[in-house]
Design a protein around this motif. Structure first.
Motif, PDB file in Angstrom:
ATOM      1  N   GLY A   1      77.482  51.971  22.059  1.00 31.90           N
ATOM      2  CA  GLY A   1      77.380  50.587  21.600  1.00 31.90           C
ATOM      3  C   GLY A   1      76.081  50.252  20.909  1.00 31.90           C
ATOM      4  N   LEU A   2      75.040  51.033  21.173  1.00 32.23           N
ATOM      5  CA  LEU A   2      73.751  50.852  20.486  1.00 32.23           C
ATOM      6  C   LEU A   2      73.572  51.844  19.340  1.00 32.23           C
ATOM      7  N   GLY A   3      74.579  52.683  19.114  1.00 35.30           N
ATOM      8  CA  GLY A   3      74.500  53.654  18.030  1.00 35.30           C
ATOM      9  C   GLY A   3      73.514  54.773  18.302  1.00 35.30           C
ATOM     10  N   VAL A   4      73.310  55.095  19.576  1.00 32.81           N
ATOM     11  CA  VAL A   4      72.346  56.137  19.947  1.00 32.81           C
ATOM     12  C   VAL A   4      73.091  57.465  20.068  1.00 32.81           C
ATOM     13  N   LEU A   5      73.211  58.159  18.945  1.00 35.31           N
ATOM     14  CA  LEU A   5      73.953  59.417  18.897  1.00 35.31           C
ATOM     15  C   LEU A   5      73.103  60.581  18.413  1.00 35.31           C
ATOM     16  N   LYS A   6      71.933  60.300  17.843  1.00 34.37           N
ATOM     17  CA  LYS A   6      71.127  61.376  17.265  1.00 34.37           C
ATOM     18  C   LYS A   6      69.768  61.469  17.956  1.00 34.37           C
ATOM     19  N   GLU A   7      69.075  62.573  17.709  1.00 33.86           N
ATOM     20  CA  GLU A   7      67.777  62.815  18.333  1.00 33.86           C
ATOM     21  C   GLU A   7      66.739  61.799  17.868  1.00 33.86           C
ATOM     22  N   GLY A   8      65.810  61.490  18.764  1.00 33.75           N
ATOM     23  CA  GLY A   8      64.715  60.597  18.421  1.00 33.75           C
ATOM     24  C   GLY A   8      65.006  59.128  18.628  1.00 33.75           C
ATOM     25  N   VAL A   9      66.244  58.798  19.010  1.00 32.34           N
ATOM     26  CA  VAL A   9      66.631  57.409  19.259  1.00 32.34           C
ATOM     27  C   VAL A   9      67.062  57.295  20.717  1.00 32.34           C
ATOM     28  N   ALA A  10      66.620  56.252  21.405  1.00 33.62           N
ATOM     29  CA  ALA A  10      66.943  56.072  22.819  1.00 33.62           C
ATOM     30  C   ALA A  10      67.593  54.722  23.053  1.00 33.62           C
ATOM     31  N   ALA A  11      68.400  54.661  24.093  1.00 33.63           N
ATOM     32  CA  ALA A  11      69.006  53.407  24.549  1.00 33.63           C
ATOM     33  C   ALA A  11      68.308  52.971  25.821  1.00 33.63           C
ATOM     34  N   LEU A  12      67.976  51.691  25.896  1.00 32.57           N
ATOM     35  CA  LEU A  12      67.335  51.163  27.097  1.00 32.57           C
ATOM     36  C   LEU A  12      68.103  49.940  27.561  1.00 32.57           C
ATOM     37  N   ASN A  13      68.377  49.899  28.851  1.00 28.19           N
ATOM     38  CA  ASN A  13      69.144  48.784  29.408  1.00 28.19           C
ATOM     39  C   ASN A  13      68.406  48.172  30.586  1.00 28.19           C
ATOM     40  N   ILE A  14      68.341  46.850  30.599  1.00 32.83           N
ATOM     41  CA  ILE A  14      67.880  46.141  31.787  1.00 32.83           C
ATOM     42  C   ILE A  14      68.957  45.139  32.163  1.00 32.83           C
ATOM     43  N   GLY A  15      69.741  45.538  33.170  1.00 33.29           N
ATOM     44  CA  GLY A  15      70.700  44.638  33.783  1.00 33.29           C
ATOM     45  C   GLY A  15      70.245  44.442  35.216  1.00 33.29           C
ATOM     46  N   THR A  16      71.143  44.559  36.182  1.00 29.06           N
ATOM     47  CA  THR A  16      70.717  44.555  37.579  1.00 29.06           C
ATOM     48  C   THR A  16      69.793  45.733  37.828  1.00 29.06           C
ATOM     49  N   SER A  17      70.241  46.912  37.406  1.00 28.48           N
ATOM     50  CA  SER A  17      69.385  48.093  37.405  1.00 28.48           C
ATOM     51  C   SER A  17      68.816  48.260  35.999  1.00 28.48           C
ATOM     52  N   GLY A  18      68.158  49.355  35.756  1.00 28.71           N
ATOM     53  CA  GLY A  18      67.620  49.619  34.427  1.00 28.71           C
ATOM     54  C   GLY A  18      67.695  51.104  34.139  1.00 28.71           C
ATOM     55  N   ALA A  19      67.748  51.475  32.878  1.00 31.02           N
ATOM     56  CA  ALA A  19      67.846  52.893  32.533  1.00 31.02           C
ATOM     57  C   ALA A  19      67.368  53.128  31.112  1.00 31.02           C
ATOM     58  N   ILE A  20      66.941  54.351  30.867  1.00 33.56           N
ATOM     59  CA  ILE A  20      66.625  54.789  29.516  1.00 33.56           C
ATOM     60  C   ILE A  20      67.344  56.118  29.299  1.00 33.56           C
ATOM     61  N   ARG A  21      68.023  56.246  28.152  1.00 38.68           N
ATOM     62  CA  ARG A  21      68.907  57.377  27.921  1.00 38.68           C
ATOM     63  C   ARG A  21      68.841  57.832  26.472  1.00 38.68           C
ATOM     64  N   VAL A  22      69.134  59.107  26.263  1.00 39.35           N
ATOM     65  CA  VAL A  22      69.299  59.656  24.916  1.00 39.35           C
ATOM     66  C   VAL A  22      70.627  60.406  24.879  1.00 39.35           C
ATOM     67  N   SER A  23      71.047  60.800  23.690  1.00 36.06           N
ATOM     68  CA  SER A  23      72.255  61.620  23.534  1.00 36.06           C
ATOM     69  C   SER A  23      71.857  63.000  23.032  1.00 36.06           C
ATOM     70  N   SER A  24      72.623  64.004  23.438  1.00 37.68           N
ATOM     71  CA  SER A  24      72.341  65.378  23.035  1.00 37.68           C
ATOM     72  C   SER A  24      73.651  66.111  22.824  1.00 37.68           C
TER      73      SER A  24
END
Length: 542
Positions: free
Chosen positions: A287-310
């Motif tokens: 949903g954030l278009g994070v499909l390639k290297e060098g781009v990360a998705a960050l979410n702050i909801g109840t919990s929080g996370a930072i993720r990349v795709s590989s």
């Protein structure tokens, strides 16, 4: 091809069987993407994407180009009957799902092309042969299975479990929760017919089938990500027969069509396809278009996370197994780490110190300078996942003096959550290319000061997209691809995901935060051993 034929017949509405046959023959000559080749006619349909969160169920309608048309939201209650327990009532969640869908559909003029789902990870509910629930939904916040997680790590080996499943074995994992249920409710466990996630349960009620997706399966600590199947040795250690697990399909699969009384109950037409969908965190990457290297998705909801795709499985070489590797789509993997109390820290602080007004946290925090006058917050209100993996960790305000006022506390809470995410980011960047761009989603994206703090702490541009409902959009993008409107995830994301604002790092703030973050890490590292006062009980999280 069936999806293509279905779409073509809806567009051209043939009057007789001969015209229908011509259309079917024509469809067989087409290549992806079908939408462009079928007709120049503008398609005005939409996809309803249901996001089953921790405290809210949202139904979001997106048009076929990804624009948000309407959103409905219904609260879900989390029950805590004992310390460390977190449960939800299956029928309450199901009722919230149906109510959210019905409200959304009622307010959308467009024809609904498909229904799909994103869902909280790590939930478990036990079902008998009649389809009735034998337990509440045990959700991701539940930490009762500390001993069981230790038992599994001892039986298989903590790192071997991680190597096979991409999951750090801990009380959050369905594998631990299932073992707890078997040990503590043996008679009830003997009646178990299926073990499902909350999304699987909703699909069962809608379609009368037991199915899960590759994303949620890969986040159970029961699924071998290298073999793409349930792991028999782990199931044996848990004491669970493989027949009690649902079939695993790809998240983009059509798993059925709306029919019967549920069509009327949720306001959808009979025959609307249901796309399986998947786990909310992984779908947010899409949903954030994070499909390639060098781009990360960050979410702050109840919990929080930072993720990349590989495009490959990436695991922590440290025996601590500090980050996860979950399945995504089109051969991609989601690599990342999650913290327990992100938005939850904001809600706790607002409830106890701001008269319950969450909007005041940004207002008060903006009065304090970056660094909160040296006040540091460790946001371990529910213990911590990555990178500590310590369910007995405790939250801390460090550096408190007589000079500190409400604005300092407010800002320290915002900064502490970002420091925790930066802690994960630093570890991830030892294994994946540096993150040159971070895209944010979740409720935290609405807090401008928080976005600026993230840019300053990460020393990286932080981008907002056109919708904060990025997990729901990720599910809708998969559905649009399945229906033939896009040829690939890359094509869909390039067309749909729009960046509409950027927060750039402020050098002087970044300099201040770099010093403060190192202090944060030193405090966390120093306190770490004190969080394990009973090693025999808590070593499972190490």
């Amino acid at each position: 091809m069936l999806n293509l034929v279905h779409t073509a017949l809806k567009i051209f509405s043939p009057e007789d069987s001969s015209q229908k046959l011509k259309i079917i023959r024509y469809c067989k000559t087409l290549k992806l993407p079908w939408k462009i080749q079928l007709s120049r006619k503008v398609l005005t349909g939409c996809i309803v994407s249901v996001d089953i969160g921790t405290t809210n169920v949202k139904a979001v309608a997106f048009d076929l180009e990804g624009r948000q048309v309407f959103k409905s939201s219904v609260r879900c209650r989390v029950y805590t009957p004992s310390e460390g327990w977190a449960e939800q009532k299956p029928d309450e969640v199901l009722g919230s799902v149906f109510e959210a869908i019905k409200t959304c559909v009622k307010n959308v003029k467009n024809e609904v092309e498909a229904l799909t789902f994103s869902s909280q990870l790590y939930s478990v509910v036990f079902i008998d042969r009649d389809g009735d629930c034998l337990s509440p939904v045990v959700n991701w916040m539940d930490s009762r299975s500390i001993v069981e997680a230790f038992d599994l790590s001892r039986a298989i080996g903590a790192y071997e479990l991680y190597r096979r499943t991409g999951c750090h074995i801990s009380p959050i994992m369905p594998a631990s929760k299932i073992l707890w249920f078997r040990k503590n409710n043996p008679k009830m466990f003997n009646r178990v017919h299926k073990v499902l996630s909350i999304k699987d349960y909703v699909l069962y009620k809608l379609l009368n089938l037991y199915v899960t997706d590759n994303i949620l399966a890969s986040a159970t600590a029961l699924f071998n990500i290298r073999k793409s199947q349930w792991d028999h040795e782990i199931l044996e250690a848990v004491g669970l027969n493989i027949e009690k697990l649902p079939e695993v399909v790809k998240a983009e699969s059509i798993v059925g069509y709306i029919k019967g009384r549920y069509a009327e109950e949720i306001g959808l037409s009979k025959g609307v396809p249901v796309i399986c969908g998947g786990g909310d965190g992984m779908l947010q990457n899409i949903g954030l278009g994070v499909l390639k290297e060098g781009v990360a998705a960050l979410n702050i909801g109840t919990s929080g996370a930072i993720r990349v795709s590989s495009n490959r499985i990436v695991l922590d070489k440290s025996r601590s197994a500090r980050f996860f590797c979950h399945s995504l789509a089109e051969g991609l993997w989601c690599i990342g780490g999650a913290m327990n109390s992100a938005g939850l820290s904001f809600e706790w602080f607002a409830e106890n110190f701001l008269n319950g007004d969450l909007n005041l946290i940004e207002f008060e925090a903006s009065k304090a300078k970056p660094g909160a006058n040296g006040l540091i917050f460790l946001p371990y209100l529910l213990g911590e996942r990555a990178p500590l993996w310590c369910s007995t960790a405790k939250a801390v305000f460090y550096g408190l003096t007589l000079k500190h006022k409400l604005p300092d506390f407010s800002r320290a809470v915002l900064e502490g959550v970002v420091f925790a995410l930066n802690h994960i980011k630093r570890i991830l960047e030892k294994y994946v290319p540096p993150m040159r761009e971070i895209r944010v989603g979740g409720g935290g994206a609405k807090i401008n000061l928080l976005n600026q703090i993230q840019a300053d702490v990460f020393q990286t541009p932080v981008f907002l997209t056109s919708t904060e409902e990025s997990s729901a959009l990720g599910a809708a993008i998969l559905a649009a691809k399945t229906l033939g409107y896009y040829g690939s995830l890359s094509d869909a994301c390039n067309s749909i995901v729009k960046l509409n604002r950027v927060f750039n790092p402020i050098p002087e703030n970044s300099f201040e935060y770099s010093k403060l973050f190192e202090k944060y890490r030193m405090i966390s590292d120093h306190l770490y051993r004190y969080f394990f006062l009973n090693p025999a009980k808590d070593i499972c999280d190490c």
